[in-house]
Scaffold this active site. Structure first.
Site, short mmCIF file in Angstrom:
data_model
loop_
_atom_site.label_atom_id
_atom_site.label_comp_id
_atom_site.label_asym_id
_atom_site.label_seq_id
_atom_site.Cartn_x
_atom_site.Cartn_y
_atom_site.Cartn_z
N CYS A 2 0.87 -1.18 0.00
CA CYS A 2 0.00 0.00 0.00
C CYS A 2 0.90 1.22 0.00
CB CYS A 2 -0.86 0.02 1.25
SG CYS A 2 -1.81 -1.50 1.46
N ARG A 27 1.27 1.72 -6.04
CA ARG A 27 1.52 0.69 -5.03
C ARG A 27 0.26 -0.10 -4.67
NH1 ARG A 27 6.36 1.63 -2.29
NH2 ARG A 27 5.63 0.37 -0.56
N TRP A 74 -3.88 -1.83 -1.40
CA TRP A 74 -3.95 -3.05 -2.21
C TRP A 74 -4.35 -4.13 -1.21
CZ3 TRP A 74 -1.64 -7.93 -2.59
CH2 TRP A 74 -1.84 -8.59 -3.81
N ASN A 100 1.03 -0.31 6.01
CA ASN A 100 1.45 -1.03 4.80
C ASN A 100 2.13 -2.31 5.28
OD1 ASN A 100 2.49 -1.79 2.32
ND2 ASN A 100 4.19 -0.36 2.40
N GLY A 101 1.62 -3.48 4.85
CA GLY A 101 2.21 -4.74 5.30
C GLY A 101 1.14 -5.70 5.78
N GLU A 482 9.08 -11.80 -21.65
CA GLU A 482 8.80 -10.45 -21.19
C GLU A 482 7.75 -9.77 -22.08
OE1 GLU A 482 9.20 -8.86 -18.62
OE2 GLU A 482 9.02 -6.75 -19.15
N LYS A 486 4.21 -8.37 -20.76
CA LYS A 486 3.75 -6.98 -20.94
C LYS A 486 2.35 -6.97 -21.53
CE LYS A 486 5.85 -5.36 -18.84
NZ LYS A 486 6.98 -5.68 -18.04
N GLU A 489 -0.36 -8.29 -18.95
CA GLU A 489 -0.63 -7.53 -17.74
C GLU A 489 -1.30 -6.19 -18.01
OE1 GLU A 489 2.75 -6.47 -15.28
OE2 GLU A 489 4.01 -6.18 -17.03
N HIS A 505 6.61 -29.21 -29.11
CA HIS A 505 6.29 -30.17 -28.05
C HIS A 505 4.95 -29.87 -27.38
CE1 HIS A 505 10.22 -31.99 -28.46
NE2 HIS A 505 10.75 -30.78 -28.44
N LYS A 604 2.70 -2.15 -7.89
CA LYS A 604 4.08 -2.01 -8.36
C LYS A 604 5.07 -2.83 -7.54
CE LYS A 604 7.19 0.02 -10.94
NZ LYS A 604 7.24 -0.47 -12.33
C1 F6R Z 1 5.86 -6.64 -14.46
C2 F6R Z 1 6.41 -6.23 -13.18
C3 F6R Z 1 6.56 -7.26 -12.13
C4 F6R Z 1 7.84 -6.99 -11.31
C5 F6R Z 1 7.93 -7.96 -10.13
C6 F6R Z 1 9.22 -7.80 -9.36
O1 F6R Z 1 5.80 -5.59 -15.36
O2 F6R Z 1 6.70 -5.09 -12.98
O3 F6R Z 1 6.56 -8.54 -12.65
O4 F6R Z 1 8.94 -7.15 -12.15
O5 F6R Z 1 6.85 -7.74 -9.27
O6 F6R Z 1 9.34 -6.51 -8.85
P1 F6R Z 1 10.73 -5.95 -8.37
O7 F6R Z 1 11.60 -5.81 -9.55
O8 F6R Z 1 10.41 -4.63 -7.73
O9 F6R Z 1 11.27 -6.95 -7.40
#
Ligand code: F6R
Length: 609
Positions: A2, A27, A74, A100-101, A482, A486, A489, A505, A604
């Site tokens: 959060c 966040r 969140w 937060n937590g 990746e 992208k 998500e 396979h 994030k």
């Molecule tokens: C995808 C994305 C997530 C982060 C993952 C790790 O676009 O941003 O998959 O890469 O949550 O986050 P960090 O790098 O902060 O440990």
């Protein structure tokens, strides 16, 4: 998971809290709230949904005060609702808490407090904190918070205010980050630097087990036993402009376009073409350790895991050091054989991801050398490592990682060249060539970005498709993963990344005219193999878009569409191949009207397991 913002001072508090929450919204964004106090009155406004809804409600009915707290959530315990949104209060409504937590023992505490007569009104774990502080409050908020935090098990960054202690915020943390911003006659607390940049660049990071009492003119620090602590402010160089959209429709697009500069900044001052040296003095791992490590283990999640997979190719190809890349969330429950001479490299943009931190801590306990790749200064993961290889990507606001992914690859490229050099794995000549190749990357990225409109046009043709396959091999396989991540998500389209050779396979069964395939095919050691994979798709009526070198004329009649990129050293092609895939995902999501910067269900930094 959060975001928390707090202010005490003379300015109009509501705009500060709202603007701060907007910068923290990445966040978590399922509900939000603020508490504004003016001494004898506690005013709370909470909403289900985004900060915009909170802002609208505050416009209709304004709040005034001199100190207060804001929170964007969140949800972990308790569904997203107005009732479960923070701030939370005690029975008498005089103590207000944001958190937060996760409080792991909240049920136990709640039962005890209920038996003592406390009345609970939410499903959250956080509410127990407000009641615990109420229980211990006699005449000092600081000592009540101190007693309360000692009963909490789990991880928490909390901030507490009371109407009985005017212009005072008490904050404490174990786990999630808390940053204190120092102003003139005003002070701030926040979950990260972003909301503070418009007001101050003098910052103090709270460490685990520390608390602070913040008033307009003072900040006092102590541990949970009440012992006072001296802490020094740091001057940070991030500027307020970095957290603005600067004319871009979304932060994600701005961040994609920032990548050439991010690579320049991450390489700056770290490469010497004269001596062939990579200067990584800050990494905290000695040259002799780099010379003798037998293995590298990269620990990461999500996009950072994909950067780790690219890093594995860099390290194994250049330095010849065996490298494992592990999902942090899996590592914790596997029986990974961690040998003594293994260098642990957690890769994390935020440096706060709970899974990465926990997995990494279990390695650190075994005294292995370690080096973190992080983008955020003074992060929990960074502080746990022997040293930090900082990526200079600046703040990333879009929830989908883009520029930090490229910066992580750049950091891992630097590490692998350094490893190769100190181990004598490459000649001086090759060393210099590699450095030059790396330095040319930003310019080549710019050339791709100049063609963004063409990629937008291609994206337009595919907005209504529901499934995509992404293929790549060797160094392009992580880029396929990746690219698919992208797309899924931010646009909610189903996309799968696969190694090209694995397609036959299983996934080949999915191929038809309704499932396009994005193929990442730089001219590298697996180019011909990838051409065979393309032909397997074409013979099954599949539509193929290829990201290929612009001088690759041969590809043109083998696929349906080509997105050309400048040719480069194939090992470093991920820096370039990733950009069209980011843009493709971005434009599809944007055209579909998706909430690109804040996709549903995501946050994030994932600070819960
Ligand atoms: C995808 C994305 C997530 C982060 C993952 C790790 O676009 O941003 O998959 O890469 O949550 O986050 P960090 O790098 O902060 O440990």
């Amino acid at each position: 998971m959060c975001g928390i913002i707090g202010y005490v001072g003379k300015q109009d508090i509501v705009p500060i809290l709202i603007e701060g929450l907007k910068k923290l919204e990445y966040r978590g964004y399922d509900s939000a709230g603020i508490a504004v106090l003016n001494g004898d009155e506690v005013q709370i406004r909470r909403v289900k949904g985004k900060i915009k809804i909170l802002e609208d409600s505050l416009r209709e009915e304004q709040l005034k005060g001199t100190y207060g707290l804001g929170h964007t959530r969140w949800a972990t315990h308790g569904r997203p609702s107005e009732e479960n949104a923070h701030p939370h209060r005690d029975c008498s409504h005089s103590i207000v808490v944001v958190h937060n937590g996760i409080i792991e023992n909240y049920i136990e505490i709640k039962n005890t407090l209920k038996a003592e007569g406390h009345k609970f009104v939410t499903e959250t774990d956080t509410e127990v904190i407000a009641h615990l502080v109420e229980k211990y409050y006699s005449n000092s908020l600081e000592s009540a918070v101190q007693k309360a935090v000692k009963e909490l098990v789990g991880n928490f960054a909390i901030s507490v205010v009371s109407k009985n202690e005017k212009d005072t915020i008490v904050t404490a943390k174990v786990g999630p980050p808390t940053v204190i911003g120092l102003g003139e006659g005003e002070n701030f607390i926040s979950s990260d630097l972003n909301p503070l940049l418009s007001y101050t660049q003098e910052i103090i990071f709270l460490e685990d087990g520390e608390m602070a009492v913040i008033t307009p003119n003072s900040v006092r620090f102590s541990d949970f036993e009440g012992n006072s602590l001296e802490k020094k402010a740091e001057h940070i160089t991030w500027s307020p402009l970095m957290v603005e959209k600067q004319g871009y429709k979304h932060f994600m697009l701005k961040e994609i376009f920032e990548q050439p500069q991010v690579i320049r900044d991450t390489l700056a001052g770290r490469l010497s073409l004269d001596s062939g040296k990579v200067f990584l003095d800050e990494i905290g791992v000695s040259e002799s350790t780099l010379q003798t490590v037998k293995r590298v283990v990269i620990i990461a999640c999500g996009t950072s895991y994909h950067a780790g997979l690219v890093g594995k190719c860099f390290i194994e190809t250049l330095a010849g050091v065996p490298t494992d890349v592990v999902y942090a969330s899996e590592y914790r429950y596997e029986d990974y054989i961690l040998e003594d001479n293994t260098l642990a490299v957690p890769v994390s943009q935020s440096g706060e991801t709970a899974d990465t931190l926990a997995a990494f801590k279990s390695i650190v306990e075994k005294n292995n050398p370690s080096l973190a790749v992080c983008n955020v200064l003074n992060s929990s993961i960074g502080r746990t490592a022997d040293g930090v290889l900082l990526t200079h990507a600046g703040p990333e606001i879009g929830v989908a990682a883009t520029k930090t992914f490229s910066a992580q690859m750049a950091a891992l490229a630097l590490l692998s060249i350094r490893l190769a050099k100190v181990r004598g794995a490459i000649s001086m000549e090759d060393n210099i060539v590699l450095m030059k190749d790396l330095q040319r990357i930003p310019h080549k990225m710019e050339e791709i970005l100049m063609r963004a409109k063409e990629i937008e046009k291609i994206a337009q043709q595919f907005v209504s498709y529901s499934h995509f396959l992404y293929l790549g091999r060797w160094v392009s396989f992580p880029i396929a993963l990746e690219g698919a991540l992208k797309l899924k998500e931010i646009s909610y389209i189903h996309a799968e990344g696969y190694p090209g050779g694995e397609m036959k396979h299983g996934p080949i069964a999915l191929i038809d005219e309704k499932m396009p395939t994005m193929v990442v095919i730089p001219r590298d050691r697996v180019y011909d193999k990838m051409l065979s994979n393309i032909s397997e798709i074409k013979t099954r009526m599949g539509y193929v878009i290829a990201v290929a070198f612009e001088d690759d004329q041969g590809i043109l009649d083998k696929v349906d569409k080509v997105i050309p990129i400048p040719a480069t050293n194939p090992l470093f092609s991920p820096f370039l191949t990733t950009i069209p895939l980011q843009l493709f995902a971005y434009y599809i999501a944007s055209i579909r009207g998706a909430d690109v910067d804040q996709p549903r269900n995501l946050a994030k930094s994932v600070t819960v397991e």
